[in-house]
Design a protein around this motif. Structure first.
Motif, PDB file in Angstrom:
ATOM      1  N   VAL A  55       0.859  -1.184   0.000  1.00  0.00           N
ATOM      2  CA  VAL A  55       0.000   0.000   0.000  1.00  0.00           C
ATOM      3  C   VAL A  55       0.899   1.239   0.000  1.00  0.00           C
ATOM      4  CG1 VAL A  55      -1.887  -1.155   1.200  1.00  0.00           C
ATOM      5  CG2 VAL A  55      -0.133   0.057   2.521  1.00  0.00           C
ATOM      6  N   SER A  64       0.123   3.216   7.437  1.00  0.00           N
ATOM      7  CA  SER A  64      -1.045   3.033   6.582  1.00  0.00           C
ATOM      8  C   SER A  64      -1.850   1.826   7.044  1.00  0.00           C
ATOM      9  CB  SER A  64      -0.618   2.851   5.123  1.00  0.00           C
ATOM     10  OG  SER A  64       0.103   3.977   4.663  1.00  0.00           O
ATOM     11  N   VAL A  66      -4.929  -1.039   5.791  1.00  0.00           N
ATOM     12  CA  VAL A  66      -5.694  -1.628   4.698  1.00  0.00           C
ATOM     13  C   VAL A  66      -6.823  -2.458   5.295  1.00  0.00           C
ATOM     14  CG1 VAL A  66      -4.101  -3.594   4.547  1.00  0.00           C
ATOM     15  CG2 VAL A  66      -5.637  -3.083   2.640  1.00  0.00           C
ATOM     16  N   GLY A 178       5.293  -0.140   3.655  1.00  0.00           N
ATOM     17  CA  GLY A 178       4.034  -0.309   2.946  1.00  0.00           C
ATOM     18  C   GLY A 178       3.584  -1.744   2.779  1.00  0.00           C
ATOM     19  N   VAL A 194      -7.855   1.645   1.598  1.00  0.00           N
ATOM     20  CA  VAL A 194      -6.515   1.993   2.052  1.00  0.00           C
ATOM     21  C   VAL A 194      -6.535   3.405   2.617  1.00  0.00           C
ATOM     22  CG1 VAL A 194      -4.102   2.313   1.409  1.00  0.00           C
ATOM     23  CG2 VAL A 194      -5.455   0.492   0.332  1.00  0.00           C
ATOM     24  N   HIS A 203     -10.277  -0.048  -3.754  1.00  0.00           N
ATOM     25  CA  HIS A 203      -9.865  -0.901  -4.861  1.00  0.00           C
ATOM     26  C   HIS A 203     -10.718  -2.163  -4.856  1.00  0.00           C
ATOM     27  CE1 HIS A 203      -5.984   1.417  -4.814  1.00  0.00           C
ATOM     28  NE2 HIS A 203      -6.301   1.479  -3.528  1.00  0.00           N
ATOM     29  N   LEU A 216      -1.792  -2.312  -4.065  1.00  0.00           N
ATOM     30  CA  LEU A 216      -2.808  -1.295  -3.838  1.00  0.00           C
ATOM     31  C   LEU A 216      -2.198   0.105  -3.846  1.00  0.00           C
ATOM     32  CD1 LEU A 216      -4.679  -3.123  -0.927  1.00  0.00           C
ATOM     33  CD2 LEU A 216      -5.205  -3.179  -3.384  1.00  0.00           C
ATOM     34  N   THR A 217      -1.112   0.262  -4.578  1.00  0.00           N
ATOM     35  CA  THR A 217      -0.411   1.542  -4.581  1.00  0.00           C
ATOM     36  C   THR A 217      -0.993   2.529  -5.594  1.00  0.00           C
ATOM     37  OG1 THR A 217       1.214   0.645  -6.137  1.00  0.00           O
ATOM     38  CG2 THR A 217       1.740   0.538  -3.782  1.00  0.00           C
TER      39      THR A 217
END
Length: 219
Positions: A55, A64, A66, A178, A194, A203, A216-217
């Motif tokens: 992410v 971060s 998710v 990440g 995210v 997503h 998921l970037t």
């Protein structure tokens, strides 16, 4: 942490975990890259698969989160074991705690300094509670509204953390790089939410009946 809790129904939070974070009597620290929260596998969840991925890294240096929200009904039991955020070394630990709606969340003071814990919803600004935590003291709270909550100590303004409350069955706190990992995710279609600092993205993903890697970037 592993899978994220589900408070039957981002934040099941939104499961926030991380945290999740582990519960117990020892002071807790974040488990980088593998800090989801969730129910122990049952016969239904035994077919779950490991999910890992990447992410975006938050620009403000925060961790971060998710969250996997099912797009089809799945049966995952709610987690009722408490999770803990500690006060130690003039810090809240872990810096991000995941928990489910209605799951017990304990705030503990493990050092010889008086603190207070003021928690408010970062979106609505509503205060969940504001209490003193004496030396060795513990306060337990159950969040009934999903969302991200800021944790502050008014006595020591440099202290800060976040609690993410979710109704989704799976969530994890990503590492500083990440990377994240979730275990025993039931295959099927999900929306991956995210949260990277103030940036939020969604997503559509499909978890296969095999180990799944997610990127998921992107936006």
């Amino acid at each position: 942490m592993q899978q994220r809790p589900r408070a039957r129904t981002l934040l099941a939070a939104v499961a926030i975990a991380a945290a999740c974070a582990a519960c117990g009597d020892a002071p807790e620290a974040p488990a980088a890259g593998s800090t989801g929260t969730g129910a122990a596998p049952t016969s239904a969840a035994a077919a779950g698969q490991p999910v890992s991925g990447l992410v975006p890294v938050s620009r403000d240096g925060s961790l971060s989160v998710v969250i996997l929200e099912p797009r089809s009904p799945i049966d995952v039991p709610a987690v009722t074991d408490p999770v803990t955020m500690d006060q130690l070394g003039m810090e809240f630990l872990p810096p991000v705690l995941l928990a489910g709606v209605g799951q017990p969340v304990r705030f503990r003071n493990s050092e010889d300094v008086m603190h207070n814990v003021r928690v408010y919803n970062i979106e609505t600004k509503d205060t969940a509670f504001n209490i003193s935590t004496p030396l060795g003291g513990t306060y337990e709270h159950r969040f009934e509204v999903a969302g991200t909550y800021r944790v502050a100590c008014d006595i020591h303004p440099a202290m800060g953390a976040s609690v993410v409350i979710t109704g989704a069955p799976y969530a994890a706190v990503a590492g500083r790089d990440g990377r994240f990992t979730l275990d025993e995710v039931i295959p099927g279609p999900y929306t991956a939410v995210v949260q990277a600092g103030t940036a939020r993205s969604e997503h559509a993903v499909d978890i296969r009946p095999a180990p799944t890697e997610l990127d998921l970037t992107g936006d």
